[in-house]
Structure formats: C-alpha cells, structure tokens
Design an enzyme around this catalytic site. Structure first.
Site, mmCIF file in Angstrom:
data_model
loop_
_atom_site.group_PDB
_atom_site.id
_atom_site.type_symbol
_atom_site.label_atom_id
_atom_site.label_comp_id
_atom_site.label_asym_id
_atom_site.label_seq_id
_atom_site.Cartn_x
_atom_site.Cartn_y
_atom_site.Cartn_z
ATOM 1 N N GLY A 244 33.617 37.919 37.277
ATOM 2 C CA GLY A 244 33.176 36.663 36.684
ATOM 3 C C GLY A 244 33.381 36.667 35.184
ATOM 4 C CB SER A 245 31.982 34.517 32.604
ATOM 5 O OG SER A 245 30.568 34.645 32.690
ATOM 6 C CB VAL A 248 27.724 36.295 34.213
ATOM 7 C CG1 VAL A 248 26.914 36.819 35.398
ATOM 8 C CG2 VAL A 248 27.529 34.794 34.073
ATOM 9 N N GLY A 249 28.591 39.092 32.799
ATOM 10 C CA GLY A 249 28.746 40.540 32.858
ATOM 11 C C GLY A 249 27.775 41.261 31.939
ATOM 12 C CD GLU A 267 38.599 40.501 37.194
ATOM 13 O OE1 GLU A 267 38.543 39.872 36.112
ATOM 14 O OE2 GLU A 267 38.853 39.981 38.286
ATOM 15 C CB CYS A 301 40.637 36.768 36.630
ATOM 16 S SG CYS A 301 41.253 37.739 38.014
ATOM 17 C CD GLU A 398 39.213 33.880 32.252
ATOM 18 O OE1 GLU A 398 39.957 34.388 33.103
ATOM 19 O OE2 GLU A 398 38.020 34.196 32.117
#
Length: 500
Positions: A244-245, A248-249, A267, A301, A398
């Site tokens: 994800g983003s 959030v990571g 990732e 991604c 992104e």
C-alpha cells in the site's frame, strides 16, 4: 477522445455475489456490530453488494481462531508434503472458477475481464502452486561448531500472519501474501481493501473446500482505520505483510513497535522510470512505455510513470506516443476491445484529476488526454505531459493513474542521476540495443526490479520488492518464504565431551 468509449458491454451480467460476510474459523459470519458497507461498481458508481464491516472485535475473533489453529491445530504440524497437496487442491479449485473470479475483480475493481481470465487469475494460481511445491523443501543447515559440539538449524513457521492487501490486484496480491505463509505452516488473517472484498471472500470458501483446516485462513472485510489498524497492533499477530502507501506503512510500523514488535514487510509503491536510449527501436519503445503507464489504468505500483527519452529520438517518440495514447481504448472492462477500464472509485478518480491540474499549473505541457471520459463511472483519458521538471508533483508523487511524465535527457550519466531522483525505488525499465549501456544503467538504478527491453515481466520465482521508500522485504521467490519462517539453532555436545 478518439479511440475511447464508455458504456456497458452487451450481454454481460454481474455474477451472483455469493459471499458477503466475514470468514472466521471456517465459517461465514456477520460482523459483531452487525454493520455493513457498500462495495461499488467503478463502471457506474452503483452498489454491487453490502459487505460485513469488521472492526476490532471481529479481528480479535479471527486472530484467536488463527492462534488456536497455529498453537494446537494440525496445519503447522503437517508434513510439508501434506500441506502442499492441500494447496494444490486449492489451486485446482480456483482454476475451475477462473471466469467467475475474473468477473468479480472486473466488477469490483474495474479490471479488464479478458486479462483477468487469461493472466491475473492464472498467475495467482501459478503463485499458489509455486509455494505448494516449496512446502516440503524447507530445510535447515548442519553447523560445524567450535569445540566438542554439534549443531543444526530448524526453520519453523513464524506464527499468525496478518496480510493487508490493496485494491489494484485483489487476486494476485492475495496469493502473493497468502501462498508462502500457508506453505511455511503459518495461519493467516487477511484484510482485503474495502474497495475490493469480493474475490477474497470467494477464495476463503474455496480454501475450506480444498481442506485447509478451520482457523488457518480467515478474511476480515472492513476499513483500514478499524480492521487494518486492529490487525497491525494485535498482540497475538506475529507478522504483518502489507502492500500500500508509505503513509499507511509508517502507521503499521508504529503499531508493531508499540505492541509486540511483530516482524513487518512492506511494499509501498513507486515512481518508476523508463529510460529510452537513442539506439532503441522507437515503435517498440512507444508500445512499451504506453503499456508501462496505462496498463490497469495506471493503478500499478510498478507503473513506468516517468519516461526519459534521449534527445536524438525524443521528437519522434513524442509524436508516436501521442498517437499511441489516442488509440488506447477506454471503456467497459468487460468489452474485449477495451484497453483500459475505470479508476477504482470516486476518490481515486478525483485524485488523478487533481494531479493533472497540478501538472498544468506547474508548467508541464499537456500533450494529450487530461479529461474524464463518458457521462458515468470513473473513466479518465490516457494522459501525457511533456516538459516535466524533476521537482514537479507529477514527477515526484505516485499518482496511481494513467498519467505519463515525459522528459528528455542527453547523457547516460544524466539519465541515471535523474532516474534516481525519487524517494521511491521499486522498479525501472531500460530500452537499448547496447548491452554495455544496459548493464551499466541496471547496476546504477536503485530499484528492486530492472527490466531491459521489456516491462511487467513478473514471475513467482523472481523476488519482488523495493529500495528506499518503496519498502523492505521481498515477495515472490524463496525469499518470500523465508520471511514467514523463524530460524532456531539446536546445539548438543558430542559424546566424550569433557562437559558430560
């Protein structure tokens, strides 16, 4: 826009939605709160189904089931061969439902139906079989120790795994995470994206049919702020794997640090460069660059969103790229002539359009596209900007949409420096006929995957992950299996040791 269309393909009917509840301990159940949320069709914005909205209480129940299955159930104690046979049966069952699963991802995520049948779901099946075949090949090592001792290592499943997956490849990333974890002997709680819950619930039903014991695979549908956060911070979860983003990571890492220091693999997306040199076949390079950014409506991604073209072929490349983008058919993903469906939802649709406005306002030249398509749904024209500077938002952020940033370069050194001028490092493409250039540039780009004269060539055997803010840890390959295993050293004295 020329080459674009918007509307429903004739004769298509939404597949019957069989599963809308949480899957906990081998059963489909309502959320403890009784709440539901709507999953919507991005082609129209219409409601597809009401889905059980899991939260902390439901995550607690799922983790409890997974903990019990791991601590006392048969799955971690089976031979790798026995686990592998069940996973093979799971794969066989998926193959029997390929068309239905592709339709679910098409209606839930706006993914191309034909591509789903021919590539997405078969690739997920291949991923599952890859790890099924690896389940009985998990080996430790014999150690040569100093002194009168002998030793060996055991590789054991890490425990309960929480897998939080995104909406852009709901089937493929489900198995990217679940397959190695199950093969290693772990139990799993999956939190699919709230935008795309349908196929994950279907896979849960097939897992039970295949013979995966109750509690080994659980699926909690719901929102990240509730269900995802509860999973990431849970004291009985031993490992979190997330795609994800970066935002959030970071939260997942913080949740791990503030709870039980569970292991984390992330990732977190990319802003991947495609570098095209003067000696490239221009037509091939145009087709490659078009696919690299417009495939799956740019919701990838590893999308090649920054395209660097050497000055000798730049003008020809620009002209042909505009023509190629205009020929890319936008419309209903169930129509076989369509190349690109709708963005996942209204939020992402508006985000992409906002970045297109950023590009205009910051001085980039809009060559083609840049507007919504049709009178309903979340369709956007394939968009190309030229005269993009490295400090522009469209070059650094992104976007996760069909927006190409096109830039000119002179030397190899300049191309390398500019390609690396990003906080991300997930993938890169190189287009050249010169092996020396290909080798030099591929060794100089800081990214986890480099494609030379191709793009999106992925395989279960090829490790996948990023550098820098694209995250850490690797999916795919035997590397992925390792992150779901603990290594234990066992040491014993040799007979006649003076310590006996």
């Amino acid at each position: 826009m020329a080459g674009s269309q918007n509307g429903s393909s004739e004769g298509f009917k939404i597949p019957q939605i069989k599963y809308t509840k949480l899957f906990i301990n081998g059963e489909f159940v309502d959320a403890a709160s009784g709440k539901v949320f709507q999953t919507r069709d991005p082609r129209t914005g219409d409601v597809i189904a009401n889905i059980a909205e899991g939260d902390k209480e439901d995550v607690d129940l799922a983790v409890k089931a997974a903990r019990e299955a791991f601590d006392h159930g048969p799955w971690p104690r089976m031979s790798g061969y026995a686990r592998g046979r069940i996973l093979y049966k799971f794969a066989d069952l998926i193959e029997q439902h390929i068309e239905e699963l592709a339709a679910l991802d098409g209606v839930d995520a706006g993914k191309l139906f034909e591509f789903g049948k021919e590539v997405d779901i078969p690739t997920a099946v291949r991923m599952l079989r890859y790890y099924a075949s690896a389940a009985d090949k998990i080996h430790g090592e014999t150690l040569k120790l100093n002194g009168e001792y002998q030793g060996y290592t055991l590789k054991e499943p890490i425990g309960v795994v929480g897998a939080i997956i995104p909406w852009n490849f709901p089937s493929l990333i489900f198995f990217l995470k679940v397959s190695p974890a199950l093969a290693a002997g772990c139990t799993v709680v999956v939190k699919p994206a709230e935008q795309t819950p349908l196929s994950a619930l279907f896979y849960a039903s097939l897992a039970k049919e295949a013979g995966i014991p109750d509690g080994v695979l659980n699926v909690i549908t719901g929102f990240g702020l509730m269900a995802g956060a509860a999973l990431a911070s849970h004291m009985d979860v031993d490992d979190i794997t997330f795609t994800g983003s970066p935002e959030v990571g970071r939260k997942i890492m913080a949740a791990s640090a503030s709870s039980n220091l569970k292991t984390v693999s992330l990732e977190l997306g990319g802003k991947s460069p495609v570098i095209i040199f003067d000696d490239a076949d221009v037509d091939m390079a145009v087709d490659l660059a078009r696919a690299a950014i417009f495939f799956n409506k740019g919701e990838v991604c590893i999308a090649g969103s920054r395209v660097y073209v050497q000055e000798g072929i730049y003008d020809e490349f620009v002209k042909k790229s505009i023509e190629a983008a205009k020929s890319w058919v936008v419309g209903d993903p169930f129509d076989p002539v369509v190349n690109m469906g709708p963005q996942i939802d209204k939020v992402q649709f508006e985000r992409v359009l906002k970045y297109i406005e950023y590009g205009k306002n910051e001085g980039a030249t809009l060559l083609t596209g840049g507007k919504p398509c049709g009178d309903k749904g979340y369709y956007i024209e394939p968009t190309i900007f030229a005269n993009v500077k490295e400090d522009m938002k469209i070059a650094q952020d992104e976007i996760f949409g069909p927006v190409m940033s096109l830039m000119k370069f002179k030397t190899i050194e300049e191309a390398i420096e500019r390609a690396n001028s990003t906080k991300y490092g997930l993938a890169a493409g190189i287009v050249t006929k010169d092996l020396n250039i290909a080798n030099r540039v591929s060794r100089s780009i800081r990214a986890g995957t480099i494609w030379i004269n191709c793009y999106f060539a992925v395989d279960p055997d090829a490790p996948f992950g990023g550098y820098k803010m694209s995250g850490f840890g690797r999916d795919q390959g035997m590397n992925a299996l390792e992150k779901y295993l603990q290594v234990k050293s066992v040491i014993t004295p040799i007979y006649n040791s003076p310590w006996l």
